[in-house]
Write a protein that holds these residues in place. Sequence first.
Motif, PDB file in Angstrom:
ATOM      1  N   HIS A  44       0.881  -1.230  -0.072  1.00  0.00           N
ATOM      2  CA  HIS A  44       0.061  -0.109  -0.040  1.00  0.00           C
ATOM      3  C   HIS A  44       0.967   1.354   0.106  1.00  0.00           C
ATOM      4  CE1 HIS A  44      -3.638  -2.118   0.846  1.00  0.00           C
ATOM      5  NE2 HIS A  44      -2.975  -3.081   1.338  1.00  0.00           N
ATOM      6  N   ILE A  45       0.660   2.042  -1.145  1.00  0.00           N
ATOM      7  CA  ILE A  45       1.564   3.429  -1.049  1.00  0.00           C
ATOM      8  C   ILE A  45       0.479   4.502  -1.018  1.00  0.00           C
ATOM      9  CG2 ILE A  45       3.216   4.756  -2.367  1.00  0.00           C
ATOM     10  CD1 ILE A  45       3.761   2.021  -3.857  1.00  0.00           C
ATOM     11  N   GLY A  46       0.293   5.126   0.025  1.00  0.00           N
ATOM     12  CA  GLY A  46      -0.752   6.031  -0.017  1.00  0.00           C
ATOM     13  C   GLY A  46      -2.191   5.308  -0.091  1.00  0.00           C
ATOM     14  N   ARG A  47      -2.780   5.849  -1.073  1.00  0.00           N
ATOM     15  CA  ARG A  47      -4.276   5.300  -1.516  1.00  0.00           C
ATOM     16  C   ARG A  47      -4.010   4.074  -2.644  1.00  0.00           C
ATOM     17  NH1 ARG A  47      -9.240   8.051  -0.234  1.00  0.00           N
ATOM     18  NH2 ARG A  47      -9.977   7.194  -2.240  1.00  0.00           N
ATOM     19  N   SER A  48      -2.802   4.134  -3.061  1.00  0.00           N
ATOM     20  CA  SER A  48      -2.594   3.056  -4.129  1.00  0.00           C
ATOM     21  C   SER A  48      -2.016   1.674  -3.877  1.00  0.00           C
ATOM     22  CB  SER A  48      -1.394   3.837  -5.119  1.00  0.00           C
ATOM     23  OG  SER A  48      -2.006   4.516  -5.664  1.00  0.00           O
ATOM     24  N   ILE A  49      -2.321   0.703  -4.438  1.00  0.00           N
ATOM     25  CA  ILE A  49      -2.006  -0.565  -4.212  1.00  0.00           C
ATOM     26  C   ILE A  49      -1.131  -1.274  -5.170  1.00  0.00           C
ATOM     27  CG2 ILE A  49      -2.932  -3.038  -3.810  1.00  0.00           C
ATOM     28  CD1 ILE A  49      -5.691  -1.972  -2.790  1.00  0.00           C
ATOM     29  N   ARG A  50      -0.155  -1.750  -4.978  1.00  0.00           N
ATOM     30  CA  ARG A  50       0.768  -2.205  -6.123  1.00  0.00           C
ATOM     31  C   ARG A  50       1.051  -3.643  -5.600  1.00  0.00           C
ATOM     32  NH1 ARG A  50      -0.960   1.298  -8.272  1.00  0.00           N
ATOM     33  NH2 ARG A  50      -0.128   3.002  -9.203  1.00  0.00           N
ATOM     34  N   ILE A  51       1.239  -4.569  -6.387  1.00  0.00           N
ATOM     35  CA  ILE A  51       1.330  -6.126  -6.033  1.00  0.00           C
ATOM     36  C   ILE A  51       2.669  -6.533  -6.669  1.00  0.00           C
ATOM     37  CG2 ILE A  51       0.509  -8.331  -6.154  1.00  0.00           C
ATOM     38  CD1 ILE A  51      -2.330  -7.061  -6.627  1.00  0.00           C
ATOM     39  N   HIS A  52       3.714  -7.119  -5.965  1.00  0.00           N
ATOM     40  CA  HIS A  52       4.912  -7.501  -6.297  1.00  0.00           C
ATOM     41  C   HIS A  52       4.699  -8.877  -7.475  1.00  0.00           C
ATOM     42  CE1 HIS A  52       8.914  -9.206  -6.554  1.00  0.00           C
ATOM     43  NE2 HIS A  52       9.312  -7.852  -6.213  1.00  0.00           N
ATOM     44  N   ARG A  53       5.025  -8.532  -8.656  1.00  0.00           N
ATOM     45  CA  ARG A  53       4.855  -9.628  -9.769  1.00  0.00           C
ATOM     46  C   ARG A  53       5.306 -10.745  -9.252  1.00  0.00           C
ATOM     47  NH1 ARG A  53       3.608  -8.714 -14.993  1.00  0.00           N
ATOM     48  NH2 ARG A  53       4.140 -10.521 -16.473  1.00  0.00           N
ATOM     49  N   ASP A  54       6.741 -10.888  -9.073  1.00  0.00           N
ATOM     50  CA  ASP A  54       7.155 -12.306  -8.829  1.00  0.00           C
ATOM     51  C   ASP A  54       6.566 -13.046  -7.537  1.00  0.00           C
ATOM     52  OD1 ASP A  54       9.036 -11.924 -10.785  1.00  0.00           O
ATOM     53  OD2 ASP A  54      10.896 -11.386  -9.445  1.00  0.00           O
ATOM     54  N   ALA A  55       5.970 -12.150  -6.483  1.00  0.00           N
ATOM     55  CA  ALA A  55       5.259 -12.845  -5.298  1.00  0.00           C
ATOM     56  C   ALA A  55       3.828 -13.494  -5.890  1.00  0.00           C
ATOM     57  CB  ALA A  55       5.073 -12.070  -4.288  1.00  0.00           C
ATOM     58  N   LEU A  56       3.504 -12.650  -6.863  1.00  0.00           N
ATOM     59  CA  LEU A  56       2.226 -13.327  -7.245  1.00  0.00           C
ATOM     60  C   LEU A  56       2.239 -14.439  -8.198  1.00  0.00           C
ATOM     61  CD1 LEU A  56      -0.973 -11.988  -7.435  1.00  0.00           C
ATOM     62  CD2 LEU A  56      -0.455 -10.874  -9.415  1.00  0.00           C
ATOM     63  N   LEU A  57       3.359 -14.320  -8.994  1.00  0.00           N
ATOM     64  CA  LEU A  57       3.679 -15.655 -10.096  1.00  0.00           C
ATOM     65  C   LEU A  57       4.029 -16.767  -9.146  1.00  0.00           C
ATOM     66  CD1 LEU A  57       5.447 -13.762 -13.063  1.00  0.00           C
ATOM     67  CD2 LEU A  57       3.014 -14.625 -12.924  1.00  0.00           C
ATOM     68  N   ALA A  58       4.704 -16.566  -7.896  1.00  0.00           N
ATOM     69  CA  ALA A  58       4.878 -17.733  -7.213  1.00  0.00           C
ATOM     70  C   ALA A  58       3.747 -18.457  -6.283  1.00  0.00           C
ATOM     71  CB  ALA A  58       6.271 -17.497  -6.503  1.00  0.00           C
ATOM     72  N   TRP A  59       2.830 -17.398  -6.214  1.00  0.00           N
ATOM     73  CA  TRP A  59       1.835 -18.061  -5.319  1.00  0.00           C
ATOM     74  C   TRP A  59       0.970 -18.849  -5.884  1.00  0.00           C
ATOM     75  CZ3 TRP A  59      -3.554 -15.136  -5.498  1.00  0.00           C
ATOM     76  CH2 TRP A  59      -4.235 -15.566  -4.495  1.00  0.00           C
ATOM     77  N   ARG A  60       0.494 -19.935  -5.320  1.00  0.00           N
ATOM     78  CA  ARG A  60      -0.232 -21.038  -5.815  1.00  0.00           C
ATOM     79  C   ARG A  60      -1.429 -21.536  -4.708  1.00  0.00           C
ATOM     80  NH1 ARG A  60       1.990 -20.082 -10.057  1.00  0.00           N
ATOM     81  NH2 ARG A  60       3.408 -21.706 -10.889  1.00  0.00           N
ATOM     82  N   PRO A  61      -2.547 -20.603  -5.072  1.00  0.00           N
ATOM     83  CA  PRO A  61      -3.577 -20.800  -3.932  1.00  0.00           C
ATOM     84  C   PRO A  61      -4.070 -21.967  -4.013  1.00  0.00           C
ATOM     85  CG  PRO A  61      -4.207 -19.392  -5.615  1.00  0.00           C
ATOM     86  CD  PRO A  61      -2.838 -19.722  -5.953  1.00  0.00           C
ATOM     87  N   GLY A  62      -4.348 -22.989  -2.974  1.00  0.00           N
ATOM     88  CA  GLY A  62      -4.593 -24.467  -3.128  1.00  0.00           C
ATOM     89  C   GLY A  62      -6.196 -24.602  -3.021  1.00  0.00           C
ATOM     90  N   ASN A  63      -6.646 -25.635  -3.223  1.00  0.00           N
ATOM     91  CA  ASN A  63      -8.067 -26.084  -3.273  1.00  0.00           C
ATOM     92  C   ASN A  63      -8.546 -26.264  -1.985  1.00  0.00           C
ATOM     93  OD1 ASN A  63      -8.270 -25.953  -6.035  1.00  0.00           O
ATOM     94  ND2 ASN A  63      -7.877 -28.093  -6.392  1.00  0.00           N
ATOM     95  N   GLY A  64      -7.802 -26.188  -0.673  1.00  0.00           N
ATOM     96  CA  GLY A  64      -7.934 -26.556   0.454  1.00  0.00           C
ATOM     97  C   GLY A  64      -8.473 -25.132   1.179  1.00  0.00           C
TER      98      GLY A  64
END
Length: 72
Positions: A44-64
């Motif tokens: 969170h940068i002030g009112r803006s939101i940014r998402i780190h690309r590498d963290a997002l690409l490494a993330w694997r939400p599971g079915n559990g």
Amino acid sequence: MGTREPDAANPEFLTVEEAAVLLRVNRKTLYESIRLAQVPGVIHIGRSIRIHRDALLAWRPGNGGPALGENR
């Protein structure tokens, strides 16, 4: 895997809109998932939101766990 230099086509940080396109989910769903702290690499940068690309690409939400935007 080596470190990739960010460029205009692959920025290091994404907007919520860019991340939603990458994940192929609705922007509102992604905002809700961010609010529920289900998405990694969120900054969170002030009112803006940014998402780190590498963290997002490494993330694997599971079915559990809950679906994106679902609070269980």
